[in-house]
Design a protein around this motif. Sequence first.
Motif, PDB file in Angstrom:
ATOM      1  N   LEU A  35       0.838  -1.191   0.000  1.00 17.48           N
ATOM      2  CA  LEU A  35       0.000   0.000   0.000  1.00 17.48           C
ATOM      3  C   LEU A  35       0.881   1.251   0.000  1.00 17.48           C
ATOM      4  O   LEU A  35       0.630   2.209  -0.723  1.00 17.48           O
ATOM      5  CB  LEU A  35      -0.901  -0.026   1.231  1.00 17.48           C
ATOM      6  CG  LEU A  35      -2.016   0.990   1.299  1.00 17.48           C
ATOM      7  CD1 LEU A  35      -2.958   0.830   0.134  1.00 17.48           C
ATOM      8  CD2 LEU A  35      -2.781   0.852   2.608  1.00 17.48           C
ATOM      9  N   LYS A  36       1.936   1.201   0.796  1.00 12.68           N
ATOM     10  CA  LYS A  36       2.868   2.342   0.841  1.00 12.68           C
ATOM     11  C   LYS A  36       3.578   2.507  -0.496  1.00 12.68           C
ATOM     12  O   LYS A  36       3.739   3.609  -0.999  1.00 12.68           O
ATOM     13  CB  LYS A  36       3.902   2.141   1.946  1.00 12.68           C
ATOM     14  CG  LYS A  36       3.362   2.456   3.336  1.00 12.68           C
ATOM     15  CD  LYS A  36       4.284   1.970   4.436  1.00 12.68           C
ATOM     16  CE  LYS A  36       5.666   2.589   4.366  1.00 12.68           C
ATOM     17  NZ  LYS A  36       5.652   4.051   4.548  1.00 12.68           N
ATOM     18  N   SER A  56       1.228   4.011  -2.858  1.00 13.94           N
ATOM     19  CA  SER A  56       1.050   5.422  -2.542  1.00 13.94           C
ATOM     20  C   SER A  56       2.227   6.210  -3.082  1.00 13.94           C
ATOM     21  O   SER A  56       2.079   7.265  -3.692  1.00 13.94           O
ATOM     22  CB  SER A  56       0.971   5.638  -1.031  1.00 13.94           C
ATOM     23  OG  SER A  56      -0.197   5.099  -0.514  1.00 13.94           O
ATOM     24  N   LEU A  63      -8.701  -0.788   0.079  1.00  7.54           N
ATOM     25  CA  LEU A  63      -7.598   0.037   0.584  1.00  7.54           C
ATOM     26  C   LEU A  63      -6.976   0.913  -0.501  1.00  7.54           C
ATOM     27  O   LEU A  63      -6.658   2.060  -0.255  1.00  7.54           O
ATOM     28  CB  LEU A  63      -6.528  -0.845   1.241  1.00  7.54           C
ATOM     29  CG  LEU A  63      -6.946  -1.423   2.595  1.00  7.54           C
ATOM     30  CD1 LEU A  63      -5.912  -2.399   3.111  1.00  7.54           C
ATOM     31  CD2 LEU A  63      -7.157  -0.316   3.620  1.00  7.54           C
ATOM     32  N   GLN A  82      -9.721   3.733  -1.842  1.00  9.91           N
ATOM     33  CA  GLN A  82     -10.444   4.609  -0.940  1.00  9.91           C
ATOM     34  C   GLN A  82     -10.196   6.073  -1.239  1.00  9.91           C
ATOM     35  O   GLN A  82      -9.070   6.488  -1.463  1.00  9.91           O
ATOM     36  CB  GLN A  82     -10.017   4.319   0.483  1.00  9.91           C
ATOM     37  CG  GLN A  82     -11.188   3.836   1.247  1.00  9.91           C
ATOM     38  CD  GLN A  82     -10.851   3.512   2.662  1.00  9.91           C
ATOM     39  OE1 GLN A  82     -11.699   3.586   3.489  1.00  9.91           O
ATOM     40  NE2 GLN A  82      -9.625   3.152   2.951  1.00  9.91           N
ATOM     41  N   GLN A 134      -6.609   4.007   7.742  1.00 11.19           N
ATOM     42  CA  GLN A 134      -5.486   3.221   7.225  1.00 11.19           C
ATOM     43  C   GLN A 134      -4.920   3.851   5.945  1.00 11.19           C
ATOM     44  O   GLN A 134      -3.715   4.025   5.798  1.00 11.19           O
ATOM     45  CB  GLN A 134      -5.970   1.796   6.933  1.00 11.19           C
ATOM     46  CG  GLN A 134      -4.875   0.845   6.523  1.00 11.19           C
ATOM     47  CD  GLN A 134      -4.144   0.313   7.720  1.00 11.19           C
ATOM     48  OE1 GLN A 134      -4.734  -0.222   8.649  1.00 11.19           O
ATOM     49  NE2 GLN A 134      -2.838   0.467   7.717  1.00 11.19           N
ATOM     50  N   THR A 135      -5.801   4.207   5.031  1.00 15.43           N
ATOM     51  CA  THR A 135      -5.362   4.814   3.779  1.00 15.43           C
ATOM     52  C   THR A 135      -4.780   6.203   4.033  1.00 15.43           C
ATOM     53  O   THR A 135      -3.738   6.560   3.482  1.00 15.43           O
ATOM     54  CB  THR A 135      -6.550   4.921   2.805  1.00 15.43           C
ATOM     55  OG1 THR A 135      -7.169   3.644   2.697  1.00 15.43           O
ATOM     56  CG2 THR A 135      -6.081   5.358   1.437  1.00 15.43           C
ATOM     57  N   THR A 177      -3.312   7.289   6.687  1.00 14.33           N
ATOM     58  CA  THR A 177      -2.003   7.182   7.298  1.00 14.33           C
ATOM     59  C   THR A 177      -0.935   6.825   6.267  1.00 14.33           C
ATOM     60  O   THR A 177       0.128   7.441   6.229  1.00 14.33           O
ATOM     61  CB  THR A 177      -2.028   6.108   8.402  1.00 14.33           C
ATOM     62  OG1 THR A 177      -3.137   6.366   9.235  1.00 14.33           O
ATOM     63  CG2 THR A 177      -0.777   6.159   9.215  1.00 14.33           C
ATOM     64  N   SER A 178      -1.232   5.824   5.424  1.00 12.24           N
ATOM     65  CA  SER A 178      -0.166   5.415   4.505  1.00 12.24           C
ATOM     66  C   SER A 178       0.063   6.468   3.433  1.00 12.24           C
ATOM     67  O   SER A 178       1.192   6.675   3.000  1.00 12.24           O
ATOM     68  CB  SER A 178      -0.457   4.042   3.905  1.00 12.24           C
ATOM     69  OG  SER A 178      -1.589   4.081   3.103  1.00 12.24           O
ATOM     70  N   PHE A 232       2.482   7.426  12.658  1.00 13.71           N
ATOM     71  CA  PHE A 232       2.522   8.643  11.846  1.00 13.71           C
ATOM     72  C   PHE A 232       3.926   9.165  11.575  1.00 13.71           C
ATOM     73  O   PHE A 232       4.092  10.229  11.012  1.00 13.71           O
ATOM     74  CB  PHE A 232       1.707   9.784  12.472  1.00 13.71           C
ATOM     75  CG  PHE A 232       0.305   9.400  12.745  1.00 13.71           C
ATOM     76  CD1 PHE A 232      -0.522   8.987  11.714  1.00 13.71           C
ATOM     77  CD2 PHE A 232      -0.193   9.405  14.037  1.00 13.71           C
ATOM     78  CE1 PHE A 232      -1.822   8.620  11.969  1.00 13.71           C
ATOM     79  CE2 PHE A 232      -1.489   9.031  14.283  1.00 13.71           C
ATOM     80  CZ  PHE A 232      -2.309   8.634  13.264  1.00 13.71           C
ATOM     81  N   PHE A 244      -3.413  -7.204  10.656  1.00 11.11           N
ATOM     82  CA  PHE A 244      -4.069  -5.989  10.166  1.00 11.11           C
ATOM     83  C   PHE A 244      -4.329  -5.002  11.312  1.00 11.11           C
ATOM     84  O   PHE A 244      -4.058  -3.811  11.189  1.00 11.11           O
ATOM     85  CB  PHE A 244      -5.378  -6.357   9.475  1.00 11.11           C
ATOM     86  CG  PHE A 244      -5.948  -5.251   8.648  1.00 11.11           C
ATOM     87  CD1 PHE A 244      -5.503  -5.027   7.365  1.00 11.11           C
ATOM     88  CD2 PHE A 244      -6.932  -4.422   9.171  1.00 11.11           C
ATOM     89  CE1 PHE A 244      -6.020  -3.995   6.601  1.00 11.11           C
ATOM     90  CE2 PHE A 244      -7.454  -3.389   8.411  1.00 11.11           C
ATOM     91  CZ  PHE A 244      -6.998  -3.177   7.130  1.00 11.11           C
ATOM     92  N   ASN A 293      -2.586  -1.006  12.718  1.00 11.25           N
ATOM     93  CA  ASN A 293      -3.413   0.149  13.003  1.00 11.25           C
ATOM     94  C   ASN A 293      -3.340   0.532  14.479  1.00 11.25           C
ATOM     95  O   ASN A 293      -4.152   1.294  14.957  1.00 11.25           O
ATOM     96  CB  ASN A 293      -4.868  -0.195  12.659  1.00 11.25           C
ATOM     97  CG  ASN A 293      -5.487   0.885  11.811  1.00 11.25           C
ATOM     98  OD1 ASN A 293      -5.016   2.013  11.808  1.00 11.25           O
ATOM     99  ND2 ASN A 293      -6.540   0.533  11.095  1.00 11.25           N
ATOM    100  N   TYR A 341       3.697  -0.542  12.330  1.00  5.80           N
ATOM    101  CA  TYR A 341       4.222  -1.309  11.195  1.00  5.80           C
ATOM    102  C   TYR A 341       5.197  -2.395  11.615  1.00  5.80           C
ATOM    103  O   TYR A 341       5.061  -3.549  11.200  1.00  5.80           O
ATOM    104  CB  TYR A 341       4.887  -0.387  10.174  1.00  5.80           C
ATOM    105  CG  TYR A 341       3.914   0.444   9.398  1.00  5.80           C
ATOM    106  CD1 TYR A 341       2.557   0.154   9.411  1.00  5.80           C
ATOM    107  CD2 TYR A 341       4.343   1.518   8.636  1.00  5.80           C
ATOM    108  CE1 TYR A 341       1.658   0.923   8.701  1.00  5.80           C
ATOM    109  CE2 TYR A 341       3.440   2.290   7.918  1.00  5.80           C
ATOM    110  CZ  TYR A 341       2.101   1.992   7.962  1.00  5.80           C
ATOM    111  OH  TYR A 341       1.208   2.753   7.256  1.00  5.80           O
TER     112      TYR A 341
END
Lengths: 276, 429, 341
Positions: free
Chosen positions: A124-125, A128, A212, A215, B85-86, B88-89, C84, C297, C301, C307
């Motif tokens: 996902l990262k 992105s 994900l 979104q 989640q999205t 944050t990434s 973050f 998962f 979060n 992570y």
Amino acid sequence: MTRRPRPLVYALLAAFVLGSAFPLYWSFIIGSVTRQRASQNPPPLLPGGHFLDNASQVFDRIDFWSALLNSILISGFSALSVVLFSTLAGYSFAKLRFRGSNAAMVFVVMTMAIPPQLALIPLLKEFSNLGLTGTHFAVALPWLVTAFGVFFMRQYLVDAIPDELIDAARVDGCSMIRTFWTVAVPAARPAMAILGLFTFMQVWTDFMWPLLVLQGSDVQTLQTALDQLKIAPGQTLTDMALLQAGTILATVPLLLLFIATGRHLVTGIMQGAVKG
Amino acid sequence: MQNNSTRRWRRTLALGAAATLVGGLASACGSDDGSSSSLGKNDTLTITTFGDFGYADVIKKWNDDPDRPFKIKETRVAEWDTWKQTLTSDLQAGHGLTDVVAIEGDAMPQFLSEGASDQFVDLTDSSLDKRWVEYKYKAGQTADGKQIGYPTDAGPEAFCYRADLFKKAGLPSDRDDVAKIFATWDSYFAAGRDFVKAMPKTAWYDASGSIAQAMLNQVEFPFQTADNKIDVENDGLKNVYKTVTDNAKTLSTRAVQWSDDWTANFTNDGFATLPCPGWMFANVKSSAPKVKGWDIVDAFPGGGGNWGGSFLAVPKTSKHQKEAKQVASWLTDTEQQIGAFEKAGAYPANLAAEEQLTTTGKPDPYFNDAPTAQILANRAKAVPPGVPYKGDKYSDILGLLQTAIQRVDEGKSADSSWKTFTQAVARLS
Amino acid sequence: MTDHHDLPGRGHGGSAVLDRGGPPRRPRDPGPASTPSWRHRLSRWDLKVSPYLYVLPFFGVFAVIGLYPMLYTGYLSFFSWPRFGTAHGDAVGWANYAHVLQDPVFRKALVNTIGIFLLSSVPQIIVATLVAALLDMNLRGRSWWRMSVLLPFVVAPAATALIFGSLFADKSGLVNDVLGGLGLSPVHWHGDRFASWTAIATMVNWRWTGYNALILLAAMQAVPRDLYEAAAMDGASRVRQFVSVTLPSIRTTMMFVIITSTIGGLQIFTEPRLFDTNLQHQGGADYQYQTLAMYVFNTANSAVDPYPRAAAAAWLLFLLIIGFALLNFVLTRALQRRSLA
């Protein structure tokens, strides 16, 4: 063996099929009653007359047609890609000899054991970072070629193509890729159809990954669009009638495809078997 | 967001990078040309919200106005959890986010913490100091006074109740008469015990979790001290936990909020009362459109409380930070907030909007002609500012506590569930 | 490998026609004097490189979407990375693994995962085998029966969870209504640990039994019919034929089914996540059906080092799956040896 089986056999099978069909029927019942009726006790057992009302609400709340188109595009593209690349790789593993081929095949099978969660977050990262989130391609990329596909095609092609055919083509001066097209592809067709359909269905029904990566973007697949039916003031909404109507609408295209190609699929699976 | 051609170009670039199979993280990290580029009439400024903020109509109005310098496009996401989640990434990646993003109120403290707040534009504007109700305005600021989020809605709590069931149980049912039932938590629970004696098939309240939430909103330091040290062994929290778990068997439906069973209880006389922040009204109506008898009381046990309410923030990745700030400010301005209230029932944190609603607000026939806007305005005045204190782990611990209460609902002993809770909290540091 | 992963109905795979690096067979009638060597070289090059070229797309895509994230995850699992934060912090050695292994929730998730996996794979494979055996008979409307067992496969897992979630709702669900009608007490499908595993396993079984039955059926169809005739002549009953002829003949396919359902079963995520009524997605308030994939998962979060800790948990899950796959492999091999002896 040629004797027709006893009625008991049919009864057992019918029970199994009914069990398979019931949850879908239930989904339709709930999707065809009012929201109020859906949550009342005792639950309804017969379809009500509100399916069209619920369906029109679904169309009001989400962009169903664009989601449908996206699902078709993404699933179709993935299915084609998986079939092409898996057949190539499967053919190579099954019929061509190259250094490290066995080890590589073992490796391919082992990759199936990797849990998607292991890759989910970094992927996902990564997406992105590449600016790919929110695109069709982001949904399809993990499905360009699958270990299952390669493995499946390899297993099929090992026996499906007589070695002599390949030799003959080579002797005629065919290049490797021509040999592939003229010999391997025709022989692999039934398996390709099955793999294509399975992949199409799997991508169509995929949920977490598209959710994900898509979104907050315009691009939605049917599954992620359905999730938006829960959008409500405050928290999430559980309007069962609406959600089930949406589920039915999202399943019908796949069901039609399945009915149209299912016979082919089933005979395809069997064909391989009969020869073996 | 970038205009179309740069986007396409970037995508091509990205595809190229993916195709070379290397690249990955090294290549990326968005260009940081800040708020330099400007938007033309046909360019679009983007915003992401979760759930329903009720902005659809006001945004349409903006877009239909030919004098507006650019267009606005809202994307809606179903759930805060997955959106987080999205968010944050994408924050970490440095791009992929819209120009304005919505952040949920209980999670806001996380984004105000050091490290996270640096990734947002400082929206400080002293001319807006008096625009919002103070406790919401402050909740969008970092410790050193940077304004990260503009408050959208607030959740001043009233109580919704079933007047018809009250009557059946022999309780007063008139809006003014029931106020004394809702004066204190003691009177509330006492009336509940009378109620369930008379009506054994109906629970007193909708869920243990919602009462816990309502009570917690009056505890000054429920989970963390002022310097963000975790402390869950305080009397305020323990009292909430004990009260709620003691009453779980007798007064609660023991259904989890938002579950199928919880929704079903709206229509089958499952419960008689429900803590009702403004945004809950719409939920009641849509869950039980045909049920007659819902009413709203202008009182709340123990004074007042606020439940929910979100913020709009501008991530630094936005290419149009100036315009984004402008839009965030516009959306949270009086007229738009009134529009949002009418559309989705999100009660504004904007003071002028609250005032205007009080004077123009019509009684709601669904709730037996209750003057909803007036009630919410009164309830907003009763909210103790700065309570509860929300530290950086507020939403994490709140989630664990709600889970602990659900365990008791499902039959675990209160003590063992508390132990599991404290163990889990200990692992947060 | 070949012995144990053969797909439905395919025999044991011999492979390879073209000798590695050997001289090309019988060069086709040579043209002008200069071309053959050029052509010849091109053809040799083609022969050598093509096999690699054909498998390259798989490895290329795998590198991007599998290997790279996996190694990156492995790397991350040895660092701290505050929530973050824009970059990872200090190296912390094995601390993240220690944290995960000491977490009571992780241990619970481990037990849940194995429990749900057993409840979903054992009955599934047994029923699939029986259904396949029934379908293997000379039925009227054969294709129709075969197609209809695959019906649940068109329903998305997310939709499956929605449908079964409402069937198994604790108070308003149909299943409990039926139980009540039979005079039985309602089951706490979400509260009770074993009941929740059963409900989740039911979703998995519903969706996959027919699919596996078809794969097994394909293998059964490949069993030479004269084997049955011989057995029948020896006076073996239908059941006896099934046990002593059919089952041994479909061993390799059975192995494939077992291994793929093991891998899928241990990765289960969507069904329990959407079945969950707990608002924090903990897999039930007491973590009674949180699976390892959900744990990964959720950890990603969570509040502290999300992570790295999720990365460590994901690697542990990977090792578990490899462990189970190997266990399957070894067990089946041992069984086969015994049955051959």
